[in-house]
Design a protein around this motif. Structure first.
Motif, PDB file in Angstrom:
ATOM      1  N   ASN A 107       1.993  -0.359   5.863  1.00 20.51           N
ATOM      2  CA  ASN A 107       1.680   0.043   4.498  1.00 20.51           C
ATOM      3  C   ASN A 107       2.066  -1.106   3.577  1.00 20.51           C
ATOM      4  O   ASN A 107       3.248  -1.367   3.350  1.00 20.51           O
ATOM      5  CB  ASN A 107       2.460   1.305   4.117  1.00 20.51           C
ATOM      6  CG  ASN A 107       1.970   2.532   4.859  1.00 20.51           C
ATOM      7  OD1 ASN A 107       0.838   2.572   5.345  1.00 20.51           O
ATOM      8  ND2 ASN A 107       2.811   3.546   4.952  1.00 20.51           N
ATOM      9  N   GLY A 109       1.150  -1.660   0.263  1.00 23.28           N
ATOM     10  CA  GLY A 109       1.416  -1.329  -1.124  1.00 23.28           C
ATOM     11  C   GLY A 109       0.819  -2.330  -2.095  1.00 23.28           C
ATOM     12  O   GLY A 109      -0.203  -2.962  -1.830  1.00 23.28           O
ATOM     13  N   ASP A 110       1.505  -2.521  -3.240  1.00 21.80           N
ATOM     14  CA  ASP A 110       0.992  -3.391  -4.290  1.00 21.80           C
ATOM     15  C   ASP A 110       1.152  -4.867  -3.970  1.00 21.80           C
ATOM     16  O   ASP A 110       0.475  -5.710  -4.559  1.00 21.80           O
ATOM     17  CB  ASP A 110       1.712  -3.103  -5.615  1.00 21.80           C
ATOM     18  CG  ASP A 110       1.419  -1.712  -6.144  1.00 21.80           C
ATOM     19  OD1 ASP A 110       0.445  -1.113  -5.667  1.00 21.80           O
ATOM     20  OD2 ASP A 110       2.163  -1.248  -7.016  1.00 21.80           O
ATOM     21  N   ASN A 112       0.497  -6.836  -1.369  1.00 22.47           N
ATOM     22  CA  ASN A 112      -0.604  -7.559  -0.726  1.00 22.47           C
ATOM     23  C   ASN A 112      -1.672  -6.554  -0.322  1.00 22.47           C
ATOM     24  O   ASN A 112      -1.818  -6.234   0.861  1.00 22.47           O
ATOM     25  CB  ASN A 112      -0.087  -8.338   0.489  1.00 22.47           C
ATOM     26  CG  ASN A 112      -1.162  -9.217   1.106  1.00 22.47           C
ATOM     27  OD1 ASN A 112      -2.254  -9.376   0.557  1.00 22.47           O
ATOM     28  ND2 ASN A 112      -0.858  -9.797   2.259  1.00 22.47           N
ATOM     29  N   PRO A 113      -2.437  -6.022  -1.276  1.00 22.51           N
ATOM     30  CA  PRO A 113      -3.397  -4.952  -0.953  1.00 22.51           C
ATOM     31  C   PRO A 113      -4.443  -5.362   0.067  1.00 22.51           C
ATOM     32  O   PRO A 113      -4.929  -4.517   0.827  1.00 22.51           O
ATOM     33  CB  PRO A 113      -4.027  -4.623  -2.306  1.00 22.51           C
ATOM     34  CG  PRO A 113      -3.751  -5.798  -3.179  1.00 22.51           C
ATOM     35  CD  PRO A 113      -2.449  -6.356  -2.712  1.00 22.51           C
ATOM     36  N   GLN A 116      -3.918  -4.428   3.637  1.00 19.87           N
ATOM     37  CA  GLN A 116      -4.116  -3.035   4.018  1.00 19.87           C
ATOM     38  C   GLN A 116      -5.587  -2.648   3.918  1.00 19.87           C
ATOM     39  O   GLN A 116      -5.925  -1.495   3.666  1.00 19.87           O
ATOM     40  CB  GLN A 116      -3.258  -2.114   3.145  1.00 19.87           C
ATOM     41  CG  GLN A 116      -3.076  -0.730   3.757  1.00 19.87           C
ATOM     42  CD  GLN A 116      -2.164   0.140   2.926  1.00 19.87           C
ATOM     43  OE1 GLN A 116      -1.062  -0.248   2.601  1.00 19.87           O
ATOM     44  NE2 GLN A 116      -2.644   1.331   2.593  1.00 19.87           N
ATOM     45  N   ASP A 146      -9.751  -0.596  -0.972  1.00 18.90           N
ATOM     46  CA  ASP A 146      -9.637  -0.149  -2.351  1.00 18.90           C
ATOM     47  C   ASP A 146     -10.497  -1.059  -3.224  1.00 18.90           C
ATOM     48  O   ASP A 146     -11.139  -1.995  -2.722  1.00 18.90           O
ATOM     49  CB  ASP A 146      -8.172  -0.198  -2.787  1.00 18.90           C
ATOM     50  CG  ASP A 146      -7.859   0.695  -3.974  1.00 18.90           C
ATOM     51  OD1 ASP A 146      -8.805   1.237  -4.575  1.00 18.90           O
ATOM     52  OD2 ASP A 146      -6.671   0.852  -4.301  1.00 18.90           O
ATOM     53  N   ALA A 150      -9.034  -5.534  -2.089  1.00 18.58           N
ATOM     54  CA  ALA A 150      -9.162  -4.763  -0.850  1.00 18.58           C
ATOM     55  C   ALA A 150     -10.547  -4.152  -0.677  1.00 18.58           C
ATOM     56  O   ALA A 150     -10.744  -3.279   0.165  1.00 18.58           O
ATOM     57  CB  ALA A 150      -8.108  -3.661  -0.826  1.00 18.58           C
ATOM     58  N   ASN A 168      -6.763   4.758  -2.052  1.00 19.18           N
ATOM     59  CA  ASN A 168      -5.443   4.281  -1.620  1.00 19.18           C
ATOM     60  C   ASN A 168      -4.429   5.405  -1.539  1.00 19.18           C
ATOM     61  O   ASN A 168      -4.547   6.417  -2.232  1.00 19.18           O
ATOM     62  CB  ASN A 168      -4.946   3.138  -2.519  1.00 19.18           C
ATOM     63  CG  ASN A 168      -4.372   3.631  -3.827  1.00 19.18           C
ATOM     64  OD1 ASN A 168      -3.282   4.205  -3.871  1.00 19.18           O
ATOM     65  ND2 ASN A 168      -5.107   3.412  -4.912  1.00 19.18           N
ATOM     66  N   LYS A 199      -0.843   2.130  -9.166  1.00 19.52           N
ATOM     67  CA  LYS A 199      -1.864   2.401  -8.147  1.00 19.52           C
ATOM     68  C   LYS A 199      -2.408   3.823  -8.198  1.00 19.52           C
ATOM     69  O   LYS A 199      -2.935   4.322  -7.226  1.00 19.52           O
ATOM     70  CB  LYS A 199      -1.287   2.118  -6.759  1.00 19.52           C
ATOM     71  CG  LYS A 199      -0.926   0.662  -6.518  1.00 19.52           C
ATOM     72  CD  LYS A 199      -2.139  -0.247  -6.562  1.00 19.52           C
ATOM     73  CE  LYS A 199      -3.036  -0.053  -5.361  1.00 19.52           C
ATOM     74  NZ  LYS A 199      -4.169  -0.983  -5.358  1.00 19.52           N
TER      75      LYS A 199
END
Length: 488
Positions: A107, A109-110, A112-113, A116, A146, A150, A168, A199
């Protein structure tokens, strides 16, 4: 008087046709749709423990519809998620590659999107089925792409014809969001939300539209309106995941429209809400199975029910009340079986023997080969996937098995685990030279006793596997715990 040759040939032909008609008259008439590949439905709860269903031993929370699903189908007793947390488990499911090979391994997160998100050249099971002629849909939580950096991983670019839900997982913490996505468009909802973070996380102060209710409606609508050709529905629920932001603010991470019978229990509010979320989830499954039966789809539809990883403790509810991991140790984020062994039920009336149980050792990555097998196509190369069709069809003697299953975990320092021959669990953390902890799941399912000293040959075998099990990833390098080593 001799019979003319032409007449003799005609008589023989008439006898042959008559015999063929008698044979076919004795054969059952194929049911509607039985000549085409089956519809495939994968229903996945979020953070539901192995022991939180009645058919897996739960004593407090009512799950009558899923228990009936197990009675009408096959219940697996040693099936594993792709990972012990959300995103990598879903990546394993989609790609058919184990945790050390799949694209998304944690996971992110913010920070390094893009780490993911699936990429352009990744091949998902949805893409494989789409190319085999299936219509494909995702309803619910995605977590593998996302907007922005992403965007390579959004469902439309990964094989899904339709999408309705969350992109996300931080946004998905909130069961009462102020918007959802339909394909690539935002759909406004009437909930009034207190935003937390960047997010889409937050919690509702005017909760009106419960997302999983909307997803149940969407799943039913989908199966009722897509009967013209085989379909693949990936229904990724959010229940019973906690709203972490709500828990931080209000000390109760559960969100559900109605506590139902649990309102009468003398329990804390978080316990009432957690149980109510699971029973509500159960009602969704019952509703879908009922619709499949009413639309004469049941006998040509394989339905899987499972969970993305082990149970959480982020709603501020009492784990000891519910015993969510059943007889196993650990919860979400653990590499012991409580964090990765999940309920897995397969339902296909007329094809899967009712009230059957399988001890076959499988994992999420096997869905790729299974779906491809049923669709009459082949999985992509470089998969770590074995078809479950022989087991599902009651032919365990034809079932292949994995010598090893593999997991890793990146939060708080890198850790690895492997299961050898379905029996021996090896876990390593703290550095590549640290001793392997070894557990015999046959004798010690709770993984309490380290038997490494008694079985050096098994330790050597698992250690050799762990050294080569994973491929390097720029997005997910190995960083051992503080004081350990960083390396490949």
């Amino acid at each position: 008087m001799p019979i003319p040759k032409n007449f003799a040939l005609l008589l023989a032909l008439m006898i042959f046709i008559s015999l063929r008609q008698q044979v076919h008259a004795q054969e059952p008439v194929p049911k509607t749709g039985s000549q085409r590949p089956p519809n495939l439905i994968w229903i996945m709860a979020d953070d539901l423990g192995y022991g939180e269903l009645g058919c897996y031993g739960q004593k407090v929370i009512a799950t009558p519809h899923i228990d009936q699903m197990a009675r009408e189908g096959m219940r697996f007793t040693q099936f594993y998620a792709g990972a012990t947390v959300c995103a990598p488990s879903r990546s394993v499911l989609m790609t058919g590659q184990h945790h050390g090979h799949t694209r998304v391994r944690g996971n992110a997160g913010d920070k390094n999107p893009a780490a993911q998100a699936l990429r352009e050249h990744d091949i998902t099971v949805a893409r494989v089925l789409q190319q085999a002629g299936y219509h494909t849909a995702l309803v619910g939580k995605w977590g593998l792409g996302d907007q922005g950096a992403a965007s390579t991983g959004i469902p439309a670019k990964q094989g899904f014809d339709e999408f309705y839900g969350y992109l996300n997982q931080v946004h998905a913490h909130n069961h009462y969001p102020d918007f959802l996505w339909r394909n690539e468009s935002r759909v406004t909802l009437p909930n009034k939300v207190v935003p937390v973070g960047q997010k889409g996380g937050g919690y509702a102060i005017e909760p009106l539209a419960f997302s999983d209710d909307l997803f149940a409606d969407e799943a039913v609508r989908y199966v009722e309106t897509h009967q013209e050709r085989p379909f693949f529905l990936y229904w990724s629920m959010v229940v019973p995941h906690a709203n972490n932001e709500r828990n931080s603010a209000l000390k109760n991470g559960t969100e559900v429209p109605d506590l139902g019978d649990y309102a009468r229990q003398d329990w804390p509010a978080a316990d009432q809400g957690h149980a109510a979320m699971i029973t509500r989830m159960d009602s969704y499954v019952g509703r879908l199975l009922k619709v499949l039966k009413e639309n004469d789809l049941a006998e040509n539809t394989l339905v899987i029910f499972t969970s993305d990883n082990g149970p959480h403790n982020e709603s501020n509810h009492n784990l000891s009340r519910f015993q969510p991991s059943g007889p196993y140790s650990g919860i979400k984020r653990s590499l012991t079986d409580g964090g990765i062994r999940v309920p897995f039920i397969a339902w296909w009336p007329g094809r899967i023997a009712p009230n059957s149980t399988s001890g076959h050792v499988g994992y999420f990555g096997d869905w790729m080969a299974t779906a491809a097998d049923l669709a009459g196509t082949k999985p992509p190369p470089n998969c770590d996937s074995i078809s479950l069709v022989p087991t599902l069809m009651g032919q365990p003697e034809k079932q292949q098995s994995h010598e090893f299953l593999y997991w890793e975990f990146h939060e708080g320092g890198f850790r690895q685990a492997a299961l050898h021959q379905g029996r021996w669990k090896g876990i390593r953390q703290g550095g590549p030279d640290q001793p392997l902890r070894l557990y015999d799941l046959q004798q010690d399912p709770a993984e309490k006793v380290n038997v490494a000293a008694e079985h050096p040959e098994i330790v050597a075998k698992i250690s050799a596997y762990l050294a080569t099990a994973r491929t390097d990833s720029v997005d997910w390098p190995i960083i051992w715990q503080q004081g350990g080593k960083k390396g490949k």
